[in-house]
Design an enzyme around this catalytic site. Structure first.
Site, PDB file in Angstrom:
ATOM      1  N   ASP A  68      -9.025 -32.259   4.163  1.00 12.16           N
ATOM      2  CA  ASP A  68      -9.963 -32.908   3.254  1.00 12.16           C
ATOM      3  C   ASP A  68      -9.257 -34.057   2.527  1.00 12.16           C
ATOM      4  O   ASP A  68      -8.044 -33.980   2.263  1.00 12.16           O
ATOM      5  CB  ASP A  68     -10.480 -31.908   2.208  1.00 12.16           C
ATOM      6  N   TYR A  78       0.800  -1.228   0.000  1.00 11.48           N
ATOM      7  CA  TYR A  78       0.000   0.000   0.000  1.00 11.48           C
ATOM      8  C   TYR A  78       0.835   1.280   0.000  1.00 11.48           C
ATOM      9  O   TYR A  78       0.292   2.362  -0.138  1.00 11.48           O
ATOM     10  CB  TYR A  78      -0.970   0.006   1.186  1.00 11.48           C
ATOM     11  N   GLU A 118      -7.123 -28.130   8.541  1.00 12.62           N
ATOM     12  CA  GLU A 118      -6.980 -27.405   7.267  1.00 12.62           C
ATOM     13  C   GLU A 118      -7.901 -26.204   7.195  1.00 12.62           C
ATOM     14  O   GLU A 118      -7.478 -25.094   6.913  1.00 12.62           O
ATOM     15  CB  GLU A 118      -7.271 -28.347   6.085  1.00 12.62           C
TER      16      GLU A 118
END
Lengths: 660, 395
Positions: free
Chosen positions: B276, B138, B223
Site C-alpha cells: 500500500d 500453551y 503485502e
C-alpha cells in the site's frame, strides 16, 4: 493503677499542659523540648511490715518551666488529684530559687506513700508505659525515671529526640521507628533494615459534642485525625509479614497527651469493644476480636485498644500467632483552629474526653468511621501490595529454581553437573536443590531489604547522632535518624490541626470537672503530698478501680515464674536489705527501643553478659554488691523469705528486659 | 516435465534481465554474499553448552552471594543498530546492554521466565524435537500471560546465546503463502510444487527445505493477502510466468522472511514489493529489505537489500489520475510513522524512496492497492504490474 502511678501521671500531664501553654505563647507549633526527672526511692517501712515507704520526686532537669508559680501549681495539682492528702514542707533552697534574677524557677515536688512492693512494681510499669506513650508523640521531652529500692537503683531514660518522626504541625510529632510498637526479636535480623512505619493520615473530622457532655463543660470544637500504619514496614519482604495479625489503637488528646483508659470497663472503651464499629474489616477479609491481654511488662507502647485477627473458621492457632503485621491506628483528638486554651481548661478537656470520648465518638460515628476507614484502607493497601509483590517474587523464584533443576538434572554432561554441585558445595542433586532455593531466597530478599534500607539511610543523612551513644547502635541499625517532616517520611500530606484552644465558662470548672480542693495543701519550697487512697484518685468506686488494676497487672505463667524464682533465689542474699548505694551501670539492648540510655543499678552477676561485665568493670564508681541484712533487721523465716522474694521480684521487674 | 504455463514474450523480461545482471554484478563487486551472510546454524551440542554456561554463571553468582542477572543486548535502541547497505539493519558489535535482575520486583518474573524457556529449549535440543512459539506459550499460558511475552523472551535468548532461533529448536508459526514457479522438497521429504492454482503455506522449517527449483524471472512480495489472492484469481503467475509470489499477510513472520532470503541467496532473481502507498506498507517493505530493530541481531539471515519497491508508489497516484475520493487522509499515527521511517538510517541511501515519502507527506493522503480497481477491476494484474515490470518501474 495505684496511687503513685496515678499521682505521677496526673502531675506530669499537668506539667506538660502548663508547659504547652507557656510554649504556645512563643511558638504554637513548636515541639516541647526539655527533661523531667521522676525518681522513686523506696525503703523498708519502719512502721509497717512488708511495706515500702516510697518518696516520689518530680523535678525539672533544667529551667524549662519559666513562670512557674509554685503556690498556684500546688493548688491546681491538688485540685486535680482528689483524695490526695498532702504534707507540705519548705526547704531553704526554695528561697534561692525564687530569688533567681532570671525569674526561672526550677521546681521539685515530692510526695510520700506506703506501698506494697508488688504495687510499686505495677506503678513503675504503669509510669513507664505512660512515659513511652508521651514520648511517642512528644519526642523531644526526655524523662529520667529512676526507682531505688533499698539502695538498689534502676534508671531508665525515655526520649526519642533523635528519631525520625511524622510532624503533625500542632506541636506533636509521631515517632515512626517501629521498635516502639512491636517487639523486634520476633523478626529476623535482616528484617530490621527498614525500621520505620509509614503512617497514612486520614482527613480531620469535626466531632459533635453531645448536649449532656456539653453541659458538663466540654464546649467548643474538637477534631479527630486518624493515622494508620502497618508495623513493621510492609516493604520488608518476609514470609512472616504475609498477613495482619493484630490491630492496636492509641488514643491521644490535645497537646499529645494520652487519653489513658483507666479501666477497660469504662465508657471510653465500650465502643471499641465492637471491633467493627469504626472499621469495616471484612472488606479486607479480616475478622477482628478484642484482645484483653494488656501486658505492661514490655518495652513497647501499650495500646489503649487492641484487636487480634481471628480466622473466619475460628482457628485458634492463628489467633495467637504473633508473626504477622500489626495495624497501628492513632486517633488524635484536638481543638479546632482558633480555639483559645487556658491551662486548667485544657486539663478539663482531657478529663472529660477521658470519660466521655465514647459518647463523643458515637455522636460523630459516621464521619469518624469514614475518616478512619480511609486511613485504614490506605494502610492495608500497602500491605496488599507488599503481599502481592512477595507472592510474585516467591512464584518467580520457584519457577527459576525448578528450571535450573530441570536443566541440571536433565543434563548428560557430567562436568556440568559436577561444576554445579561443587559451586554450591552440595553433595548431591537433592542438596543442590535445597541450597539453590535457599540461596535464591536469601539473596533476593536481602537485596529487597537493602533497597528499602537505602531509603532510610538517605533520610538519615545530615542528622545528628544520638549523643547518649552508649546504646548498641550497631545491633539495631541506625538509631540516630533525624526528625523528618511528614513529606520526608512518606511523601504524604502533613496534618494541620491549627492552634489549640479551649473555651469554658469561668467558675464552672470545678463543678464540671468534679474536682475538689484540699484545704490542707500548704505552700512551700518542698512539697510533700500523701496519697490517702489510690482508688479515690481514679474517681472510681473501689471494685472498678480494683478491676482496672487487675487489668493492668502483669501476668506470668507458672513456668516463667518458677524459672524466675530459681534465678532470684540465687541472688536473694544480694538483694536483701542492701544498704549502700549500688551503682553498677550496665547497658541493655532494650534501652535502645526507647532511644534511651539506661543505667541499671542492679543485676545478678550471672545475668551479666561479658560485654556488660566489661562495662561494669570499666565504671570506676561502681561499688561492689555487698550483701547486708543489717538494715532490715531480724525476721521470722517464712515471712523473711516472702519479703525477700517480693523485693527480689520487684528488682527484677524494675530492670527493663530482665524478665524476657 | 510438467506443463509450463505460457507467459509473456522473452522481450518482456528484457529490463528485468538487465536488472538481474546489475544485481549479480553488484554482488560480484561486493565480494559475493555480504559478510556474515548465511550464518551457519549452531549445533545441538553448542546450544546445550551455551545454556549450561548460563546456568553456571547463575550458580556462581549465588555462590558469591550476588543476585544473578541476565545481561542482554539492548535491541530496542537505535543506538545499537547499524545500517549497512549490503546487510540492512544489524547490531553493532559493542552495543549497550540491559540487565534482567533476579532481585528487582520489576524484572524478577522475566528472569524466571527466561530460565523457564531456557529449560524448555534445553529439552527440545536434547530430544531433537521442535516446538513453535505458540506451543511454548500453551505449556503454561497462565504463567506467560500472553504470546508477546514468549516471543520477546525467545528473541532475547536467541540474542543472548548468539544462536539463531532455528538452532533453539523453536519454530515460528508460518502465516505466509507462496505461489508460482517453485518446487522444493521439505525436510521430511515432502515434495512441494507451488505452481498449483492455490497458494502453498510457507514451510515452518525453511532451513530444512532442499532441491529448490525455479525458472522464475522475478519474485513479487505482496503485502496483503487480499491482493495476493486477487492476483492468483487473475492468474498473474501464469500471465507473468515464470515468476514467484509471496505474501507475509501483513508484517512478515520469521519463516516468510527466511524464505525470501533463501530464494534470494539461491537464485539471485530480482525481488519486488507490492505494498500500500502508506507508511505501514513502506515499513513492511523495509522489514523485508533491511530487517527490523527487534531482529537486528539476526539480520544477516533475514534481510534482502536487493529488494525494490515496485508499487504502489505515492507518485503513481497522481500519474494514474487516481481520484481523490479513493484516497485516505493520513492519520496522526500515519504521520508519526512516516516521520519515523524518514529518520531511519537506510533512507539516506534511498533518495527515490525519500522523494516518494515526501510526496505522501505533502499530499497528506495515502492509498491502498485496491485504489487501482477504480481504474478497472483487473487493472493491477493486467496493466499496472506488467507495465512496471516491463519498463522497470521500480525504485
Amino acid at each position: 493503677m495505684e496511687g503513685t502511678a496515678v499521682a505521677v501521671c496526673e502531675i506530669l500531664k499537668y506539667l506538660i499542659i502548663h508547659w504547652r501553654c507557656e510554649t504556645a505563647r512563643i511558638s504554637k507549633g513548636a515541639l516541647l523540648e526539655g527533661e523531667l526527672v521522676i525518681s522513686i526511692e523506696a525503703l523498708n517501712s519502719k512502721h509497717q511490715a512488708n511495706t515500702l515507704h516510697c518518696v516520689t520526686t518530680i523535678a525539672s532537669a533544667g529551667s524549662i518551666f519559666g513562670g512557674l508559680v509554685l503556690k498556684k501549681i500546688l493548688k491546681e495539682i491538688q485540685s486535680i488529684l482528689p483524695g490526695l492528702s498532702a504534707e507540705l514542707s519548705w526547704t531553704s533552697e526554695e528561697t534561692s530559687y525564687s530569688q533567681d534574677v532570671s525569674g526561672v524557677t526550677p521546681f521539685q515536688m515530692i510526695f510520700e506513700v506506703h506501698e506494697k512492693p508488688r504495687t510499686l512494681m505495677t506503678d513503675s510499669l504503669v509510669i513507664k508505659n505512660f512515659l513511652r506513650k508521651v514520648i511517642t508523640v512528644l519526642p523531644k521531652i526526655r524523662f529520667n525515671f529512676s526507682v531505688k529500692v533499698n539502695g538498689i537503683l534502676s534508671m531508665e531514660i525515655f526520649g526519642a529526640e533523635n528519631e525520625p518522626t511524622l510532624n503533625l504541625s500542632n506541636g506533636i510529632a509521631l515517632v515512626v521507628n517501629h521498635q516502639h510498637y512491636v517487639s523486634t526479636p520476633k523478626f529476623g535480623a535482616t528484617e530490621l533494615l527498614c525500621s520505620r512505619i509509614h503512617p497514612v493520615l486520614g482527613h480531620p473530622v469535626m466531632l459533635f459534642i453531645p448536649d449532656d457532655v456539653a453541659k458538663m463543660g466540654l464546649l467548643g470544637e474538637l477534631i479527630l485525625t486518624p493515622a494508620a500504619a502497618l508495623c513493621p514496614c510492609p516493604k520488608v519482604f518476609s514470609n512472616q509479614l504475609n498477613r495482619i495479625s493484630s490491630a492496636s489503637i492509641f488514643l491521644y488528646g490535645p497537646s499529645g497527651l494520652p487519653l489513658i483508659l483507666l479501666n477497660p470497663e469504662q465508657p471510653t472503651s465500650t465502643i471499641f469493644k465492637d471491633t467493627s464499629y469504626f472499621i469495616n474489616w471484612k472488606k479486607h477479609h479480616l475478622c477482628m476480636v478484642p484482645n484483653l491481654d494488656f501486658n505492661l511488662d514490655r518495652d513497647l507502647v501499650l495500646p489503649d485498644v487492641s484487636y487480634q485477627v481471628e480466622s473466619s473458621e475460628g482457628d485458634q492457632t492463628q489467633n495467637m500467632d504473633p508473626q504477622g503485621q500489626t495495624l497501628l491506628l492513632f486517633l488524635f483528638v484536638d481543638f479546632h483552629s482558633g480555639f483559645p486554651v487556658q491551662k486548667m481548661e485544657l486539663w478539663g478537656v482531657h478529663t472529660l474526653l477521658t470519660t466521655h470520648l465514647s459518647a463523643i465518638l458515637t455522636e460523630s460515628h459516621s464521619v469518624v468511621q469514614d475518616s478512619i476507614q480511609v486511613a485504614v484502607d490506605q494502610a492495608l493497601e500497602q500491605h496488599h501490595h507488599a503481599v502481592k509483590a512477595h507472592q510474585k517474587l516467591q512464584a518467580s523464584l520457584s519457577v527459576a529454581v525448578n528450571s535450573i533443576m530441570s536443566i541440571m538434572t536433565g543434563s548428560t554432561s557430567s562436568s556440568f553437573r559436577k561444576t554445579c554441585l561443587q559451586t554450591l558445595q552440595a553433595a548431591d542433586t537433592q542438596e543442590f536443590g535445597t541450597k539453590l532455593h535457599k540461596s535464591f531466597h536469601e539473596i533476593t530478599q536481602n537485596r529487597f531489604l537493602h533497597h528499602c534500607s537505602r531509603e532510610v539511610k538517605q533520610a538519615a543523612e545530615g542528622g545528628s547522632s544520638l549523643t547518649t551513644g552508649v546504646c548498641s547502635s550497631q545491633e539495631f541499625g541506625s538509631p540516630s535518624e533525624p526528625n523528618v517532616s511528614s513529606e520526608q517520611v512518606d511523601g504524604r500530606k502533613c496534618l494541620s490541626m491549627g492552634p489549640a484552644g479551649w473555651r469554658q465558662e469561668p467558675g464552672s470548672r470545678c463543678a464540671s470537672l468534679g474536682l475538689r480542693t484540699c484545704g490542707s495543701i500548704g505552700v512551700g519550697p518542698w512539697l510533700a503530698l500523701r496519697v490517702a487512697d489510690p482508688r479515690l484518685l481514679l474517681g472510681l468506686p473501689g471494685p472498678e478501680a480494683e478491676a482496672g488494676v487487675q487489668q493492668l497487672l502483669p501476668e506470668k505463667n507458672n513456668a516463667e515464674q518458677s524459672t524466675e524464682d530459681a534465678h532470684e533465689n540465687s541472688s536473694l542474699e544480694l538483694l536483701a536489705g542492701t544498704s549502700g548505694q549500688v551503682e553498677n551501670k550496665s547497658l541493655k539492648r532494650g534501652s535502645l527501643r526507647q532511644g534511651v540510655e539506661e543505667t541499671r543499678a542492679f543485676r545478678s552477676p550471672r545475668a551479666l553478659n561479658p560485654s556488660e561485665a566489661a562495662l561494669g568493670r570499666a565504671e570506676p564508681t561502681a561499688a561492689p554488691l555487698t550483701p547486708s541484712r543489717n538494715r532490715t533487721g531480724p525476721r521470722s523465716g517464712l515471712e523473711d523469705a516472702l519479703w525477700l522474694q517480693e523485693i527480689s521480684n520487684l528488682s527484677e521487674w524494675l530492670s527493663p528486659g530482665s524478665a524476657s | 516435465m510438467a506443463f509450463a504455463p505460457r507467459g509473456p514474450e522473452a522481450s518482456f523480461f528484457q529490463v528485468l534481465d538487465q536488472h538481474r545482471a546489475s544485481l549479480l554484478a553488484a554482488l560480484r563487486k561486493g565480494g559475493g554474499e555480504p559478510a556474515g551472510g548465511g550464518t551457519r546454524l549452531a549445533t545441538s551440542s553448542e546450544v546445550l553448552a551455551a545454556i549450561e554456561n548460563v546456568i553456571q554463571d547463575i550458580i556462581t553468582s549465588l555462590a558469591r552471594n550476588e543476585a544473578p542477572a541476565f545481561t542482554i543486548d539492548n535491541r530496542s535502541s537505535w543506538e545499537n543498530i547499524k545500517f549497512e547497505d549490503s546487510v540492512g539493519l544489524h547490531m553493532v558489535s559493542h552495543c549497550t546492554t540491559r540487565k534482567i535482575k533476579s532481585d528487582s520486583p520489576k524484572s524478577v518474573k522475566t528472569f524466571a521466565l527466561i530460565l523457564k524457556i531456557l529449560s524448555m529449549i534445553y529439552k527440545l535440543v536434547q530430544s531433537n524435537t521442535y516446538a513453535t512459539k505458540r506451543d511454548i506459550y500453551y505449556t503454561d499460558s497462565q504463567l506467560f500471560g500472553n504470546q508477546t511475552v514468549v516471543d520477546n523472551i525467545i528473541n532475547d535468548i536467541s540474542c543472548m546465546l548468539k544462536v539463531p532461533r532455528r538452532s533453539l529448536h523453536i519454530l515460528s508459526t508460518s502465516k505466509g503463502l507462496i505461489a508460482g514457479d517453485l518446487r522444493y522438497i521439505e525436510e521430511d521429504g515432502t515434495k512441494v510444487n507451488c505452481a498449483c492454482a492455490t497458494a502453498v503455506a510457507v514451510p515452518s522449517n525453511i532451513q530444512g527445505i532442499q532441491n529448490l527449483i525455479t525458472d522464475a524471472k522475478f519474485l513479487l512480495i505482496v503485502e496483503k493477502d487480499a491482493t495476493f489472492q486477487r492476483l492468483l484469481d487473475d492468474s498473474f503467475c501464469t500471465k507473468m510466468s515464470p515468476c514467484i509470489m509471496v505474501t507475509g499477510k501483513g508484517a512478515p513472520d520469521l519463516n516468510t522472511r527466511l524464505l525470501v532470503k533463501k530464494l534470494w541467496d539461491t537464485f539471485h532473481i530480482p525481488i519486488f514489493t507490492l505494498v500500500d502507498a502508506d507508511p505501514h506498507g513502506i515499513e513492511i517493505m523495509c522489514i523485508y529489505k533491511y530487517g527490523s530493530m527487534a531482529m537486528s541481531f539476526e539480520a544477516h539471515n533475514l534481510t534482502v537489500p536487493a529488494i525494490r519497491w515496485l508499487g504502489l508508489l505515492p507518485s503513481d497516484i497522481k500519474r494514474l489520475n487516481i481520484p481523490k475520493g479513493t484516497l485516505i487522509p493520513l492519520t496522526k499515527q500515519d504521520q508519526m510513522k512516516l516521520d519515523s521511517v524518514l529518520k531511519r538510517p537506510y533512507i539516506t541511501c534511498q533518495p527515490f524512496w525519500r522523494k516518494e515519502m515526501e510526496i505522501m507527506a505533502d499530499s497528506k493522503m495515502k492509498a491502498e492497492i485496491q485504489a487501482l480497481t477504480f481504474l478497472s477491476s483487473d487493472y493491477l494484474s493486467r496493466v499496472y504490474l506488467p507495465n512496471k515490470l516491463k519498463f522497470g518501474g521500480w525504485i
